[in-house]
Scaffold this motif. Structure first.
Motif, PDB file in Angstrom:
ATOM      1  N   GLY A 148     -14.329  -8.435 -58.731  1.00 39.51           N
ATOM      2  CA  GLY A 148     -15.526  -8.104 -57.964  1.00 39.51           C
ATOM      3  C   GLY A 148     -16.818  -8.306 -58.732  1.00 39.51           C
ATOM      4  O   GLY A 148     -17.891  -8.378 -58.121  1.00 39.51           O
ATOM      5  N   SER A 149     -16.734  -8.383 -60.069  1.00 41.98           N
ATOM      6  CA  SER A 149     -17.941  -8.638 -60.863  1.00 41.98           C
ATOM      7  C   SER A 149     -18.436 -10.053 -60.625  1.00 41.98           C
ATOM      8  O   SER A 149     -17.663 -10.974 -60.367  1.00 41.98           O
ATOM      9  N   ARG A 150     -19.743 -10.229 -60.722  1.00 40.65           N
ATOM     10  CA  ARG A 150     -20.306 -11.578 -60.715  1.00 40.65           C
ATOM     11  C   ARG A 150     -20.286 -12.104 -62.145  1.00 40.65           C
ATOM     12  O   ARG A 150     -20.700 -11.409 -63.074  1.00 40.65           O
ATOM     13  N   LEU A 151     -19.837 -13.322 -62.314  1.00 36.56           N
ATOM     14  CA  LEU A 151     -19.818 -13.971 -63.609  1.00 36.56           C
ATOM     15  C   LEU A 151     -20.924 -15.016 -63.677  1.00 36.56           C
ATOM     16  O   LEU A 151     -21.302 -15.598 -62.663  1.00 36.56           O
ATOM     17  N   LEU A 152     -21.445 -15.228 -64.854  1.00 33.72           N
ATOM     18  CA  LEU A 152     -22.556 -16.144 -65.071  1.00 33.72           C
ATOM     19  C   LEU A 152     -22.051 -17.484 -65.569  1.00 33.72           C
ATOM     20  O   LEU A 152     -21.055 -17.564 -66.282  1.00 33.72           O
ATOM     21  N   ARG A 153     -22.773 -18.551 -65.248  1.00 33.38           N
ATOM     22  CA  ARG A 153     -22.556 -19.873 -65.814  1.00 33.38           C
ATOM     23  C   ARG A 153     -23.771 -20.250 -66.654  1.00 33.38           C
ATOM     24  O   ARG A 153     -24.865 -19.720 -66.479  1.00 33.38           O
ATOM     25  N   VAL A 154     -23.563 -21.176 -67.577  1.00 35.07           N
ATOM     26  CA  VAL A 154     -24.654 -21.620 -68.432  1.00 35.07           C
ATOM     27  C   VAL A 154     -25.782 -22.224 -67.610  1.00 35.07           C
ATOM     28  O   VAL A 154     -26.960 -21.915 -67.809  1.00 35.07           O
ATOM     29  N   ASP A 155     -25.427 -23.070 -66.684  1.00 37.27           N
ATOM     30  CA  ASP A 155     -26.425 -23.829 -65.929  1.00 37.27           C
ATOM     31  C   ASP A 155     -26.328 -23.446 -64.454  1.00 37.27           C
ATOM     32  O   ASP A 155     -25.565 -24.050 -63.689  1.00 37.27           O
ATOM     33  N   GLU A 156     -27.066 -22.430 -64.067  1.00 38.91           N
ATOM     34  CA  GLU A 156     -27.092 -21.991 -62.677  1.00 38.91           C
ATOM     35  C   GLU A 156     -28.388 -21.239 -62.423  1.00 38.91           C
ATOM     36  O   GLU A 156     -29.138 -20.917 -63.349  1.00 38.91           O
ATOM     37  N   ASP A 157     -28.629 -20.945 -61.161  1.00 44.18           N
ATOM     38  CA  ASP A 157     -29.748 -20.103 -60.779  1.00 44.18           C
ATOM     39  C   ASP A 157     -29.188 -18.813 -60.184  1.00 44.18           C
ATOM     40  O   ASP A 157     -28.246 -18.830 -59.396  1.00 44.18           O
ATOM     41  N   ASN A 158     -29.757 -17.702 -60.587  1.00 45.69           N
ATOM     42  CA  ASN A 158     -29.372 -16.396 -60.063  1.00 45.69           C
ATOM     43  C   ASN A 158     -30.545 -15.451 -60.302  1.00 45.69           C
ATOM     44  O   ASN A 158     -31.469 -15.767 -61.062  1.00 45.69           O
ATOM     45  N   PRO A 159     -30.557 -14.280 -59.680  1.00 44.66           N
ATOM     46  CA  PRO A 159     -31.715 -13.383 -59.832  1.00 44.66           C
ATOM     47  C   PRO A 159     -31.974 -12.939 -61.269  1.00 44.66           C
ATOM     48  O   PRO A 159     -33.137 -12.760 -61.660  1.00 44.66           O
ATOM     49  N   ALA A 160     -30.923 -12.756 -62.059  1.00 42.96           N
ATOM     50  CA  ALA A 160     -31.126 -12.335 -63.444  1.00 42.96           C
ATOM     51  C   ALA A 160     -31.799 -13.429 -64.259  1.00 42.96           C
ATOM     52  O   ALA A 160     -32.733 -13.173 -65.033  1.00 42.96           O
ATOM     53  N   TYR A 161     -31.341 -14.662 -64.093  1.00 44.81           N
ATOM     54  CA  TYR A 161     -31.976 -15.772 -64.789  1.00 44.81           C
ATOM     55  C   TYR A 161     -33.403 -15.982 -64.289  1.00 44.81           C
ATOM     56  O   TYR A 161     -34.315 -16.267 -65.086  1.00 44.81           O
ATOM     57  N   ASP A 162     -33.601 -15.849 -62.983  1.00 45.87           N
ATOM     58  CA  ASP A 162     -34.947 -16.004 -62.439  1.00 45.87           C
ATOM     59  C   ASP A 162     -35.915 -15.009 -63.068  1.00 45.87           C
ATOM     60  O   ASP A 162     -37.086 -15.324 -63.305  1.00 45.87           O
ATOM     61  N   ALA A 163     -35.423 -13.808 -63.350  1.00 46.68           N
ATOM     62  CA  ALA A 163     -36.280 -12.761 -63.903  1.00 46.68           C
ATOM     63  C   ALA A 163     -36.548 -12.957 -65.386  1.00 46.68           C
ATOM     64  O   ALA A 163     -37.661 -12.685 -65.860  1.00 46.68           O
ATOM     65  N   ALA A 174     -28.719  -6.135 -73.761  1.00 45.80           N
ATOM     66  CA  ALA A 174     -28.769  -7.016 -72.591  1.00 45.80           C
ATOM     67  C   ALA A 174     -28.130  -8.362 -72.906  1.00 45.80           C
ATOM     68  O   ALA A 174     -27.449  -8.954 -72.054  1.00 45.80           O
ATOM     69  N   VAL A 175     -28.340  -8.865 -74.126  1.00 49.06           N
ATOM     70  CA  VAL A 175     -27.713 -10.120 -74.536  1.00 49.06           C
ATOM     71  C   VAL A 175     -26.196  -9.948 -74.591  1.00 49.06           C
ATOM     72  O   VAL A 175     -25.431 -10.811 -74.138  1.00 49.06           O
ATOM     73  N   GLU A 176     -25.749  -8.830 -75.134  1.00 50.75           N
ATOM     74  CA  GLU A 176     -24.310  -8.565 -75.228  1.00 50.75           C
ATOM     75  C   GLU A 176     -23.670  -8.486 -73.844  1.00 50.75           C
ATOM     76  O   GLU A 176     -22.583  -9.038 -73.605  1.00 50.75           O
ATOM     77  N   LEU A 177     -24.339  -7.824 -72.909  1.00 56.52           N
ATOM     78  CA  LEU A 177     -23.819  -7.700 -71.553  1.00 56.52           C
ATOM     79  C   LEU A 177     -23.748  -9.071 -70.874  1.00 56.52           C
ATOM     80  O   LEU A 177     -22.768  -9.399 -70.196  1.00 56.52           O
ATOM     81  N   LEU A 178     -24.790  -9.868 -71.056  1.00 57.97           N
ATOM     82  CA  LEU A 178     -24.800 -11.217 -70.486  1.00 57.97           C
ATOM     83  C   LEU A 178     -23.625 -12.036 -71.017  1.00 57.97           C
ATOM     84  O   LEU A 178     -22.883 -12.655 -70.242  1.00 57.97           O
ATOM     85  N   LEU A 179     -23.434 -12.037 -72.329  1.00 54.46           N
ATOM     86  CA  LEU A 179     -22.378 -12.842 -72.925  1.00 54.46           C
ATOM     87  C   LEU A 179     -20.997 -12.368 -72.498  1.00 54.46           C
ATOM     88  O   LEU A 179     -20.066 -13.169 -72.359  1.00 54.46           O
ATOM     89  N   GLY A 180     -20.851 -11.074 -72.283  1.00 49.70           N
ATOM     90  CA  GLY A 180     -19.571 -10.550 -71.847  1.00 49.70           C
ATOM     91  C   GLY A 180     -19.175 -10.988 -70.454  1.00 49.70           C
ATOM     92  O   GLY A 180     -17.998 -10.920 -70.089  1.00 49.70           O
ATOM     93  N   HIS A 181     -20.138 -11.441 -69.655  1.00 46.77           N
ATOM     94  CA  HIS A 181     -19.876 -11.862 -68.277  1.00 46.77           C
ATOM     95  C   HIS A 181     -20.086 -13.365 -68.095  1.00 46.77           C
ATOM     96  O   HIS A 181     -20.198 -13.840 -66.968  1.00 46.77           O
ATOM     97  N   LEU A 182     -20.129 -14.104 -69.180  1.00 47.14           N
ATOM     98  CA  LEU A 182     -20.439 -15.529 -69.105  1.00 47.14           C
ATOM     99  C   LEU A 182     -19.166 -16.362 -69.138  1.00 47.14           C
ATOM    100  O   LEU A 182     -18.282 -16.138 -69.969  1.00 47.14           O
TER     101      LEU A 182
END
Length: 316
Positions: A92-107, A140-148
């Motif tokens: 159910g978690s959203r996972l991040l990709r290196v090259d994508e657009d999402n609200p977190a990256y937009d911010a 915040a960096v650690e959380l991002l990397l954990g979901h990448l």
């Protein structure tokens, strides 16, 4: 692939991180750079001007947006504000990709030079002085990397804090390869030995890049002084291109000396040859979260662990 640059203060780790990112981007590879150093200088090292760098948003300043996006509809996370820096992804978690657009990256993520997007942990401000540690920013960096979820041929390049201070958080386990940038000096080799000693029990993949190598004696010194289980992956000599960039000249990677460019390519080839281990990556995330929950965050946060979840392979 995720690569971190660490080393003694002044060793050139920020410079090496920027050169690696720029060299990879010049080949068309997707690159996400993250500045997790207490001295937030990666934007300028990449080529941003001082005014632009000073106006960049930070991941720590938008951690609420990041948490809300990553939470998705994970049933183990009833509220985004219950997430901590080590909260692992689950079903159910959203996972991040290196090259994508999402609200977190937009911010919080910006393309500072063509082909390189940058996220900053964030610098201290007046409210932090005397009452907060820098790891409140790097969470915040650690959380991002954990979901990448990153794939072959795309790169996450992280400039870490100097020396063994990286072990004060779980960031040190987040990478496919950790590069220790080492000058040919006893002090710099001492930092490598200290870092390697801490890392051995965690299965962290380490390698050394020699920097500011002036002659064969410098390289020979490193080869005979480094720990037996930490290889010398590449060496870079003194760079007129880098020095000119530090004086404000154009930092375009095309101007880098051919021998130094070849050293970066050799380092990239080493990284590309490493097999990803998503099972271990998730296991490390869970182990660190368990330790944090039991020692300070509260045992109730153990319920955030999804025991059957494994990070998926990236899809195109």
């Amino acid at each position: 692939m995720k690569i971190a640059f660490v080393g003694k203060g002044g060793s050139g780790k920020t410079t090496l991180a920027s050169l690696f990112a720029l060299r990879a981007a010049a080949t068309g590879a997707p690159v996400l750079a993250l500045d997790a150093d207490i001295n937030q200088n990666l934007a300028v090292a990449l080529g941003a001007d001082e005014t632009t760098a000073a106006g960049l948003p930070t991941l720590s300043g938008h951690v609420g947006v990041l948490k809300e996006w990553l939470r998705g509809d994970n049933p183990r996370l009833p509220a985004a504000d219950r997430m901590i820096k080590t909260t692992p992804p689950g079903r159910g978690s959203r996972l991040l990709r290196v090259d994508e657009d999402n609200p977190a990256y937009d911010a919080a993520i910006r393309e500072v030079v063509p082909g390189v997007r940058l996220g900053l942990a964030g610098a201290f401000d007046d409210a932090d002085l005397g009452v907060a540690c820098f790891h409140a920013k790097t969470g915040a960096v650690e959380l991002l990397l954990g979901h990448l979820v990153d794939g072959q041929g795309e790169y996450v390049v992280v400039d870490m804090t100097a020396g063994a201070d990286a072990f004060a958080s779980g960031l040190f386990t987040r990478f496919d390869l950790t590069v220790l940038v080492c000058e040919p000096t006893l002090r710099a080799v001492g930092v490598v030995r200290q870092y390697a000693g801490y890392a051995r029990d965690f299965g962290v993949r380490l390698g050394v890049v020699g920097n500011k190598i002036a002659d064969p004696d410098d390289e020979a010194f490193l080869r005979t002084s480094l720990p037996d289980d930490v290889g010398l992956l590449a060496v870079l000599g003194s760079s007129a291109h880098v020095r000119a960039g530090d004086r404000g000249a154009d930092r375009a990677i095309a101007g880098l000396e051919p021998e130094n460019a070849a050293a970066l390519d050799a380092l990239r080839a080493t990284l590309d040859a490493l097999p990803p281990d998503r099972v271990r990556f998730q296991a490390d995330t869970v182990a660190l979260h368990r330790r944090n929950a039991e020692r300070w965050a509260g045992a109730a946060l153990l319920d955030q662990i999804d025991p059957d979840f494994v990070l998926p392979a990236p899809t195109s």
